[in-house]
Write a protein that holds these residues in place. Structure first.
Motif, PDB file in Angstrom:
ATOM      1  N   ALA A  23     -13.320 -16.206 -15.274  1.00 13.54           N
ATOM      2  CA  ALA A  23     -12.388 -17.337 -15.334  1.00 13.54           C
ATOM      3  C   ALA A  23     -12.531 -18.214 -14.096  1.00 13.54           C
ATOM      4  O   ALA A  23     -12.536 -19.451 -14.183  1.00 13.54           O
ATOM      5  N   ASN A  24     -12.655 -17.562 -12.922  1.00 17.89           N
ATOM      6  CA  ASN A  24     -12.822 -18.331 -11.679  1.00 17.89           C
ATOM      7  C   ASN A  24     -14.121 -19.141 -11.701  1.00 17.89           C
ATOM      8  O   ASN A  24     -14.168 -20.280 -11.239  1.00 17.89           O
ATOM      9  N   GLN A  25     -15.203 -18.537 -12.238  1.00 19.26           N
ATOM     10  CA  GLN A  25     -16.485 -19.238 -12.311  1.00 19.26           C
ATOM     11  C   GLN A  25     -16.430 -20.440 -13.252  1.00 19.26           C
ATOM     12  O   GLN A  25     -17.073 -21.464 -13.017  1.00 19.26           O
ATOM     13  N   CYS A  26     -15.625 -20.325 -14.305  1.00 19.04           N
ATOM     14  CA  CYS A  26     -15.534 -21.403 -15.293  1.00 19.04           C
ATOM     15  C   CYS A  26     -14.427 -22.408 -14.968  1.00 19.04           C
ATOM     16  O   CYS A  26     -14.292 -23.432 -15.655  1.00 19.04           O
ATOM     17  N   GLY A  27     -13.622 -22.106 -13.952  1.00 22.58           N
ATOM     18  CA  GLY A  27     -12.550 -23.026 -13.575  1.00 22.58           C
ATOM     19  C   GLY A  27     -11.387 -23.043 -14.536  1.00 22.58           C
ATOM     20  O   GLY A  27     -10.726 -24.070 -14.710  1.00 22.58           O
ATOM     21  N   VAL A  28     -11.123 -21.885 -15.177  1.00 24.65           N
ATOM     22  CA  VAL A  28     -10.005 -21.778 -16.116  1.00 24.65           C
ATOM     23  C   VAL A  28      -9.196 -20.528 -15.783  1.00 24.65           C
ATOM     24  O   VAL A  28      -9.545 -19.764 -14.878  1.00 24.65           O
ATOM     25  N   SER A  29      -8.157 -20.306 -16.543  1.00 25.72           N
ATOM     26  CA  SER A  29      -7.323 -19.113 -16.319  1.00 25.72           C
ATOM     27  C   SER A  29      -7.928 -17.910 -17.047  1.00 25.72           C
ATOM     28  O   SER A  29      -8.726 -18.063 -17.984  1.00 25.72           O
ATOM     29  N   LYS A  30      -7.525 -16.706 -16.615  1.00 32.80           N
ATOM     30  CA  LYS A  30      -8.002 -15.488 -17.283  1.00 32.80           C
ATOM     31  C   LYS A  30      -7.524 -15.466 -18.731  1.00 32.80           C
ATOM     32  O   LYS A  30      -8.243 -14.999 -19.626  1.00 32.80           O
ATOM     33  N   ARG A  31      -6.331 -15.991 -18.959  1.00 29.62           N
ATOM     34  CA  ARG A  31      -5.787 -16.029 -20.317  1.00 29.62           C
ATOM     35  C   ARG A  31      -6.699 -16.850 -21.239  1.00 29.62           C
ATOM     36  O   ARG A  31      -6.890 -16.483 -22.403  1.00 29.62           O
ATOM     37  N   GLN A  32      -7.244 -17.915 -20.696  1.00 34.75           N
ATOM     38  CA  GLN A  32      -8.140 -18.746 -21.496  1.00 34.75           C
ATOM     39  C   GLN A  32      -9.403 -17.987 -21.864  1.00 34.75           C
ATOM     40  O   GLN A  32      -9.873 -18.040 -22.998  1.00 34.75           O
ATOM     41  N   VAL A  33      -9.941 -17.225 -20.876  1.00 35.02           N
ATOM     42  CA  VAL A  33     -11.141 -16.416 -21.152  1.00 35.02           C
ATOM     43  C   VAL A  33     -10.827 -15.349 -22.200  1.00 35.02           C
ATOM     44  O   VAL A  33     -11.639 -15.075 -23.087  1.00 35.02           O
ATOM     45  N   ASP A  34      -9.631 -14.730 -22.093  1.00 37.40           N
ATOM     46  CA  ASP A  34      -9.227 -13.732 -23.093  1.00 37.40           C
ATOM     47  C   ASP A  34      -9.217 -14.344 -24.490  1.00 37.40           C
ATOM     48  O   ASP A  34      -9.649 -13.708 -25.463  1.00 37.40           O
ATOM     49  N   ASN A  35      -8.710 -15.578 -24.595  1.00 39.00           N
ATOM     50  CA  ASN A  35      -8.669 -16.248 -25.902  1.00 39.00           C
ATOM     51  C   ASN A  35     -10.083 -16.482 -26.437  1.00 39.00           C
ATOM     52  O   ASN A  35     -10.340 -16.325 -27.632  1.00 39.00           O
ATOM     53  N   TRP A  36     -11.010 -16.888 -25.511  1.00 43.00           N
ATOM     54  CA  TRP A  36     -12.399 -17.138 -25.935  1.00 43.00           C
ATOM     55  C   TRP A  36     -13.029 -15.868 -26.515  1.00 43.00           C
ATOM     56  O   TRP A  36     -13.722 -15.927 -27.526  1.00 43.00           O
ATOM     57  N   LEU A  37     -12.796 -14.744 -25.835  1.00 39.00           N
ATOM     58  CA  LEU A  37     -13.513 -13.526 -26.184  1.00 39.00           C
ATOM     59  C   LEU A  37     -12.800 -12.656 -27.208  1.00 39.00           C
ATOM     60  O   LEU A  37     -13.394 -11.731 -27.765  1.00 39.00           O
ATOM     61  N   SER A  38     -11.512 -12.932 -27.444  1.00 36.72           N
ATOM     62  CA  SER A  38     -10.738 -12.035 -28.302  1.00 36.72           C
ATOM     63  C   SER A  38     -10.261 -12.679 -29.593  1.00 36.72           C
ATOM     64  O   SER A  38      -9.777 -11.985 -30.480  1.00 36.72           O
ATOM     65  N   SER A  39     -10.338 -13.986 -29.721  1.00 34.88           N
ATOM     66  CA  SER A  39      -9.836 -14.649 -30.925  1.00 34.88           C
ATOM     67  C   SER A  39     -10.976 -15.357 -31.637  1.00 34.88           C
ATOM     68  O   SER A  39     -12.139 -15.256 -31.266  1.00 34.88           O
ATOM     69  N   SER A  40     -10.597 -16.127 -32.648  1.00 42.07           N
ATOM     70  CA  SER A  40     -11.600 -16.854 -33.439  1.00 42.07           C
ATOM     71  C   SER A  40     -11.976 -18.189 -32.800  1.00 42.07           C
ATOM     72  O   SER A  40     -12.812 -18.926 -33.332  1.00 42.07           O
ATOM     73  N   ILE A  41     -11.370 -18.496 -31.649  1.00 46.05           N
ATOM     74  CA  ILE A  41     -11.666 -19.756 -30.960  1.00 46.05           C
ATOM     75  C   ILE A  41     -13.079 -19.702 -30.372  1.00 46.05           C
ATOM     76  O   ILE A  41     -13.459 -18.703 -29.749  1.00 46.05           O
ATOM     77  N   ASN A  42     -13.843 -20.738 -30.585  1.00 44.39           N
ATOM     78  CA  ASN A  42     -15.186 -20.794 -30.016  1.00 44.39           C
ATOM     79  C   ASN A  42     -15.132 -21.071 -28.515  1.00 44.39           C
ATOM     80  O   ASN A  42     -14.241 -21.784 -28.029  1.00 44.39           O
ATOM     81  N   ILE A  43     -16.064 -20.515 -27.802  1.00 46.17           N
ATOM     82  CA  ILE A  43     -16.157 -20.819 -26.373  1.00 46.17           C
ATOM     83  C   ILE A  43     -16.638 -22.266 -26.229  1.00 46.17           C
ATOM     84  O   ILE A  43     -17.646 -22.652 -26.847  1.00 46.17           O
ATOM     85  N   PRO A  44     -15.932 -23.109 -25.464  1.00 36.88           N
ATOM     86  CA  PRO A  44     -16.331 -24.520 -25.328  1.00 36.88           C
ATOM     87  C   PRO A  44     -17.761 -24.651 -24.813  1.00 36.88           C
ATOM     88  O   PRO A  44     -18.251 -23.813 -24.052  1.00 36.88           O
ATOM     89  N   ALA A  45     -18.419 -25.728 -25.220  1.00 37.86           N
ATOM     90  CA  ALA A  45     -19.830 -25.931 -24.862  1.00 37.86           C
ATOM     91  C   ALA A  45     -20.027 -25.975 -23.345  1.00 37.86           C
ATOM     92  O   ALA A  45     -20.988 -25.418 -22.819  1.00 37.86           O
TER      93      ALA A  45
END
Length: 253
Positions: A23-45
């Motif tokens: 999350a720190n490397q991508c400049g987002v929150s850990k919660r956002q990374v959890d959503n990327w990896l755990s839900s149907s949401i695609n990881i942004p380009a």
């Protein structure tokens, strides 16, 4: 090859990093990374690009340029890179180089405009008469004093042109500077001259043409305006002046 969520999860385990670090490397929150990896949401380009850079072994402390594009804009950029068969970094590098080349070409093409100040009308002269720009005609001798932008040199004088045969170079009504011509031989071909004989005076270009009847080359007075014809032959007349310039600016004294 497209990086999947499973690829990211396995990679984090291999390198011993957690989602907080990612999350720190991508400049987002850990919660956002959890959503990327755990839900149907695609990881942004744009996040995929950061992750791929890290997965390719680039140092965490490498300088980063943050470009604030929307996800839709990033998708368009990635599609353009794919169409050019380039990686994202190659595509960006090519775009920057092309932009630099265009800017340099525009700089070379640009020519600064030099400031031009018209000379003041501080010299005085006298229009000594008129000269026909057409058929030979009597010259008018009504003088007129004017202001112009330079002093007349020795042998120079001013005439007003009447007629259209020397247009567009010398318009009807122009004031021209002429210079006395008394030295033989005849002026060189192409010179604009003041010619007069018993028929009158005119302003024309001096040329030579072959006489179809005699086969001899003869001097001819030639107009610049194609609507007018030549005046010939030049027998018994005299060239008394040659054209110097047309006054672009002048005013009554």
């Amino acid at each position: 090859m497209t990086t999947t969520k499973e690829d990211v999860k396995k990679w984090l385990k291999v390198i011993g990093r957690d989602r907080e670090w990612l999350a720190n490397q991508c400049g987002v929150s850990k919660r956002q990374v959890d959503n990327w990896l755990s839900s149907s949401i695609n990881i942004p380009a744009k996040a995929i690009l950061v992750i791929q850079r890290l997965m390719n072994g680039e140092a965490e402390s490498s300088p980063r340029i943050v470009i604030d594009f929307t996800d839709e804009e990033w998708d368009i950029i990635c599609e353009a890179a794919k169409a050019h068969k380039e990686t994202f970094l190659e595509f960006v590098n090519t775009a920057i180089q092309n932009a630099a080349k265009e800017k340099e070409a525009a700089r070379k093409k640009f020519t600064p405009v030099e400031t031009f100040t018209a000379p003041p009308l501080e010299a005085q002269g006298r229009i000594i008469g008129n000269i026909a720009a057409g058929n030979l005609a009597d010259g008018d001798t009504i003088p007129q004093d004017i202001w112009l932008y330079r002093e007349l040199e020795k042998g120079e004088y001013l005439l007003r042109v009447n007629g259209h045969s020397m247009e567009p170079s010398i318009p009807d009504g122009s004031v021209v500077i002429m210079k006395k011509y008394t030295i033989p031989p005849i002026p060189k071909l192409g010179t604009i001259v003041q010619y007069h004989d018993e028929r009158g005076v005119t302003l024309k270009k001096l040329v030579r043409r072959k006489n179809p009847e005699t086969g001899k080359m003869e001097y001819v007075l030639h107009p610049l305006n194609p609507d007018f014809g030549d005046i010939e032959p030049m027998d018994g007349g005299k060239i008394s002046g040659i054209y110097v310039e047309t006054l672009e600016r002048w005013k009554k004294a």
